[in-house]
Design an enzyme around this catalytic site. Sequence first.
Site, mmCIF file in Angstrom:
data_model
loop_
_atom_site.group_PDB
_atom_site.id
_atom_site.type_symbol
_atom_site.label_atom_id
_atom_site.label_comp_id
_atom_site.label_asym_id
_atom_site.label_seq_id
_atom_site.Cartn_x
_atom_site.Cartn_y
_atom_site.Cartn_z
ATOM 1 N N CYS A 148 0.891 -1.284 0.116
ATOM 2 C CA CYS A 148 -0.264 -0.307 -0.145
ATOM 3 C C CYS A 148 0.501 1.610 0.289
ATOM 4 O O CYS A 148 0.553 1.730 -0.620
ATOM 5 C CB CYS A 148 -1.174 0.060 1.170
ATOM 6 S SG CYS A 148 0.001 -0.646 2.610
ATOM 7 N N HIS A 190 -1.389 7.561 4.736
ATOM 8 C CA HIS A 190 0.099 6.244 3.949
ATOM 9 C C HIS A 190 0.964 7.262 4.160
ATOM 10 O O HIS A 190 1.967 5.662 3.325
ATOM 11 C CB HIS A 190 -0.962 4.904 3.395
ATOM 12 C CG HIS A 190 -0.808 3.312 4.399
ATOM 13 N ND1 HIS A 190 -0.569 2.734 3.475
ATOM 14 C CD2 HIS A 190 -0.471 3.762 5.807
ATOM 15 C CE1 HIS A 190 -0.211 2.124 4.356
ATOM 16 N NE2 HIS A 190 -0.607 2.777 5.662
#
Lengths: 483, 483
Positions: free
Chosen positions: A39, A102
Amino acid sequence: MGWGDLGVYGEPSRETPNLDRVAAEGMLFPSFYSANPLCSPSRAALLTGRLPIRNGFYTTNAHAKNAYTPQEIVGGIPDSEHLLPELLREAGYASKIVGKWHLGHRPQFHPLRHGFDEWFGSPNCHFGPYDNKARPNIPVYRDWEMVGRYYEEFPINRETGEANLTQIYLQEALDFIKKQQAKARPFFLYWAIDATHAPVYASKPFLGTSQRGQYGDAMREIDDSVGRLLGLLRGLGIAERTFVFFTSDNGAALVSAPQHAGSNGPFLCGKQTTFEGGVREPALAWWPGHIPAGQVSHQLGSLMDLFTTSLALAGLKPPSNWTIDGLDLLPALLQGKLMDRPVFYYRGDTLMAVTLGQHKAHFWTWTNSWEEFRKGVDFCPGQNVSGVTTHTLEEHTKLPLIFHLGRDPGERFPLNFASTEYQEALGRIGPAVQQHQETLVPGEPQLNVCDPAVMNWAPPGCEKLGKCLKPALSAPEKCSWPH
Amino acid sequence: MGWGDLGVYGEPSRETPNLDRVAAEGMLFPSFYSANPLCSPSRAALLTGRLPIRNGFYTTNAHAKNAYTPQEIVGGIPDSEHLLPELLREAGYASKIVGKWHLGHRPQFHPLRHGFDEWFGSPNCHFGPYDNKARPNIPVYRDWEMVGRYYEEFPINRETGEANLTQIYLQEALDFIKKQQAKARPFFLYWAIDATHAPVYASKPFLGTSQRGQYGDAMREIDDSVGRLLGLLRGLGIAERTFVFFTSDNGAALVSAPQHAGSNGPFLCGKQTTFEGGVREPALAWWPGHIPAGQVSHQLGSLMDLFTTSLALAGLKPPSNWTIDGLDLLPALLQGKLMDRPVFYYRGDTLMAVTLGQHKAHFWTWTNSWEEFRKGVDFCPGQNVSGVTTHTLEEHTKLPLIFHLGRDPGERFPLNFASTEYQEALGRIGPAVQQHQETLVPGEPQLNVCDPAVMNWAPPGCEKLGKCLKPALSAPEKCSWPH
Ligand SMILES: [Ca+2]
Ligand SMILES: [Ca+2]
């Protein structure tokens, strides 16, 4: 989310009518790839148009290890990177990220410091609940400040899978679009929802409605939300002025199967691996009146192309003297052109594989270690290709394993080294790799150091909420990346 | 052909625009099953509406062995069976089979003795070439008499994969339709093409045109032919009076991968096995003006349903006091209804598995023997599910392995025996199986005896062509079925 999770990509339960309609009204890419099988690096690459090895989203703690941004990570997106919203700002765009960022959670990595005007969501994955002693629960931000934490103000029921986060994210997106439309301001919305990431969740109206279990419930809510977002664009009369792209940051995490994992269709393995199941993604482009309806493009695409393509749509170019890995897809989208280009697949600092045309060469093969595998961590459940899905990191840099992805999309039958096809493919792949590696300037690795002191103990805004926690003592160490 | 071979079922190269259009204009069944994981029994079941265990298309030479009709087979379709064209004749239908018959090649089994008015094609698979000494080449018939042999008058180039058989079969079909339309006669066309059966073939204009290699070339030619057939129906103005169904007799034969095998999508194993990859089939229904366009039906369907459905369309019923396994699908096709029913999967004389609702129970598991597997015969290349893809025939009749096909279509995660879901599923499946087994009257097994004397040495018509061969001496013996 995996390549095989959409009805239009063959998911047998066919529960994504809205996404399937996006394909019917737009363009479907069967050969579109994430920039990384994990990710954080993939999302950093999306927003910078650059491979993680360039933008710093990798580790050198060990060879060929996947790394991401848990809340003990010290690093994050470097200032020196030019993020898509930073650049779009030059053309007057308002930018919002909804969902998972993120790219680092420390103050200097905050999305509003990197070009976004608004944020609603969290810096890390929604793992938890934590005890707020050894680990704090992950905060949810509105713009500069936290507005609560997962499992507290933003509950996720780990038993039932109930959470209304996708509904909140949907509303945030709808409101943002309406606001920009009212101001006649061009906008960039990065709708980074995470309901299909383990632990998967869905809101009450969707719970138990899928034939596919909890993962399917999450998919159905995302699908429904996409339908509502496009409905708003139509309703506001701006569909023909809005470019929409739907894709994912990595393949389905088969390690969470069956309850919390999706489908990678006919492909090998899943998230964490550089086999097709880890990196091939669903990818749909929608722009009524511009992209002809119902098209399939066999253009080899990459998540990083969205950076370059978005700039092109805004009449911008990437900064000069700046290496960009993304390609402008507009010739493929608008004129059906096919552009030859390699797509590189890294794991950490290691070039694992490359695809050029229909051939994919693996320079290294690895799923995960025997040690992890024996503990039950399986990135390829039910799959086992001798000499390919190896549990030791196997080098093939001299004689890569080469697959023809048209005849053998499942990467089960490596070409014979002695065949003319192998030699010809290697003859094309070799120079592309050599050029890539000779000119590569790796960025400063951001994912090497972890420190409990940097966790989300006291995010900005915690005082107002009375939700500041006592930080752990600083104890920086090399992060440990198991695979 | 496999479930995953059509673009609309997720095949990544997306090279079946005509079949995909059939789905867009008609109804797609994601959960449609062959009657057997092998060709002859499946085709016998299609034309009789009955499981092979009833119509005799199985062997008792050994337990749980697949059997079919090679040219040394002594048996074939019994007279006592009521074949679809026999019954349709009562309603005035003209019936033609184009392509592979596979229900026995001795005179008493000839398709024109079992209800068909016309035949162009062959009684067996297009294996070869043979030397016409140990084995004769397979004959191609027009109606009662042979008109040549494969690899002789009907060449198949084993090196290039070139053969124009699909074009011939297409022309036969087009001509038949035009002739019946001119006579205003209702017709049943069984277009049983075999270009995707190893050795796969395509005609020159299609050779080398697929991204998927030779198998893809064959698929493209079939797809193109389907487009032409439906184009004729439209051109003649009879599309709204013609029910069309496209499906296959078994899953892709992964043992022939990668050059001569298709794709079973996300499913486990292939032809010869009773895992999903061996029995789940692409299935498209098309009837403009009757079946609403672009529908997906989750009706659990079987190849045998085409028997019963076709009779219903002709205003007929199966003979009374005759056990039929097929279901009339018209409520699903025309009103979107879902009917509960079990689907049974046999291998030879053994009930291997059953599906009821979303649950599939395996009473026996087996791929093939260690002996065969060690020789390189692999029905599940790259796939290996511990305790499921077994190389010994494993009995689970007391405690079947049960999978939820919605959450786990790849049959990788058997339900926990102790779970409520397992107990409930078994509680529904058990009585359905008991009822099936208690009332089952097995037919006389047809696939037990082989004799070199019965091979296609001197088919009717061979004298005119000077193509009669000297028959081998009779030496009947138990056929040997390796898996
Ligand atoms: Ca910057
Ligand atoms: Ca009969």
